[in-house]
Scaffold this motif. Structure first.
Motif, PDB file in Angstrom:
ATOM      1  N   GLY A  34      47.782  41.507  40.613  1.00 44.81           N
ATOM      2  CA  GLY A  34      46.401  41.880  40.932  1.00 44.81           C
ATOM      3  C   GLY A  34      45.457  41.608  39.779  1.00 44.81           C
ATOM      4  O   GLY A  34      44.335  41.133  39.964  1.00 44.81           O
ATOM      5  N   ALA A  35      45.904  41.910  38.557  1.00 42.29           N
ATOM      6  CA  ALA A  35      45.071  41.655  37.380  1.00 42.29           C
ATOM      7  C   ALA A  35      44.829  40.166  37.194  1.00 42.29           C
ATOM      8  O   ALA A  35      43.706  39.737  36.882  1.00 42.29           O
ATOM      9  N   LEU A  36      45.861  39.356  37.402  1.00 37.66           N
ATOM     10  CA  LEU A  36      45.679  37.902  37.296  1.00 37.66           C
ATOM     11  C   LEU A  36      44.748  37.383  38.378  1.00 37.66           C
ATOM     12  O   LEU A  36      43.912  36.501  38.127  1.00 37.66           O
ATOM     13  N   ALA A  37      44.851  37.931  39.590  1.00 37.60           N
ATOM     14  CA  ALA A  37      43.954  37.510  40.671  1.00 37.60           C
ATOM     15  C   ALA A  37      42.510  37.850  40.329  1.00 37.60           C
ATOM     16  O   ALA A  37      41.606  37.022  40.524  1.00 37.60           O
ATOM     17  N   VAL A  38      42.269  39.041  39.798  1.00 33.13           N
ATOM     18  CA  VAL A  38      40.914  39.421  39.402  1.00 33.13           C
ATOM     19  C   VAL A  38      40.421  38.513  38.283  1.00 33.13           C
ATOM     20  O   VAL A  38      39.269  38.077  38.289  1.00 33.13           O
ATOM     21  N   LEU A  39      41.289  38.192  37.338  1.00 30.35           N
ATOM     22  CA  LEU A  39      40.912  37.304  36.241  1.00 30.35           C
ATOM     23  C   LEU A  39      40.515  35.926  36.758  1.00 30.35           C
ATOM     24  O   LEU A  39      39.465  35.387  36.391  1.00 30.35           O
ATOM     25  N   PHE A  40      41.333  35.360  37.645  1.00 32.55           N
ATOM     26  CA  PHE A  40      41.039  34.021  38.162  1.00 32.55           C
ATOM     27  C   PHE A  40      39.792  34.011  39.036  1.00 32.55           C
ATOM     28  O   PHE A  40      38.983  33.078  38.978  1.00 32.55           O
ATOM     29  N   ILE A  41      39.590  35.043  39.812  1.00 31.05           N
ATOM     30  CA  ILE A  41      38.374  35.115  40.634  1.00 31.05           C
ATOM     31  C   ILE A  41      37.154  35.273  39.743  1.00 31.05           C
ATOM     32  O   ILE A  41      36.105  34.662  39.995  1.00 31.05           O
ATOM     33  N   SER A  42      37.284  36.056  38.682  1.00 29.75           N
ATOM     34  CA  SER A  42      36.168  36.224  37.749  1.00 29.75           C
ATOM     35  C   SER A  42      35.830  34.904  37.077  1.00 29.75           C
ATOM     36  O   SER A  42      34.652  34.551  36.960  1.00 29.75           O
ATOM     37  N   ILE A  43      36.843  34.182  36.638  1.00 31.13           N
ATOM     38  CA  ILE A  43      36.604  32.876  36.002  1.00 31.13           C
ATOM     39  C   ILE A  43      35.942  31.930  36.994  1.00 31.13           C
ATOM     40  O   ILE A  43      35.002  31.206  36.650  1.00 31.13           O
TER      41      ILE A  43
END
Length: 188
Positions: free
Chosen positions: A171-180
């Motif tokens: 979930g944290a990686l998904a949020v990071l990639f969506i933020s980027i």
């Protein structure tokens, strides 16, 4: 990776670098928390001002936030003051207990809709989930054999926790990639 390796004693770099990175991560986390609070307050304030749908719920959120924040700030002891502890004991703890009590109903509803108990393996998943809930409920905990309680404790401590950590990291990686992705789109 440096912080994780330092936490597990596998530090490749000096411990001071990992400690500095950990401090920065804590600072960024605190800033993100404050930014999230400011964003939620701004969103609900605009919603109340414009009279959008369910604006009364937004007004209620703003009033409760102001009361809890005021209780924490006005108390000389801060978060350990009697008023703040009363807010926690009288409002937050019962709310958490209510949500925990609703977990069983949500689980059964999800199991009925999505697990397809008539499929092979669906019944085992449902039985495992119900067993986990029953063993954690104080009333049933008294009647369970110690071996079953120990088994469930081991399951919760190791395989379930490993799965939860995987979900949180994913979930944290998904949020990071969506933020980027959003940042890159906004720059263009």
């Amino acid at each position: 990776m440096l912080v994780i390796s330092a936490r597990f004693g596998l530090a490749i770099t000096p411990l001071a670098a990992a400690t500095t990175l950990y401090g920065w991560a804590m600072l960024l986390g605190a800033f993100a928390l404050l930014l999230g609070i400011a964003n939620a307050l701004w969103y609900h304030l605009v919603r109340v001002q414009r009279g959008k749908g369910e604006w009364l719920l937004s007004l209620l959120l703003l009033v409760v936030f102001a009361l809890v924040f005021g209780a924490g700030v006005s108390s000389p002891e801060g978060s350990i003051g009697p008023l703040t502890e009363w807010v926690f004991d009288a409002v937050l703890a019962p709310g958490q207990a209510t949500l925990y009590a609703l977990t069983g109903f949500f689980l059964l509803s999800a199991a009925y809709l999505y697990l397809r108990i008539n499929r092979p393996g669906g019944l085992w998943i449902l039985a495992g989930a119900l067993l986990m809930l029953l063993v954690q409920t104080p009333f049933f905990f008294q009647f369970m054999p110690d071996a079953l309680v120990d088994l469930v404790d081991w399951l919760l401590s190791w395989p379930v926790m490993a799965a939860m950590r995987g979900v949180l990291i994913g979930g944290a990686l998904a949020v990071l990639f969506i933020s980027i992705r959003l940042i890159v789109k906004s720059v263009k």
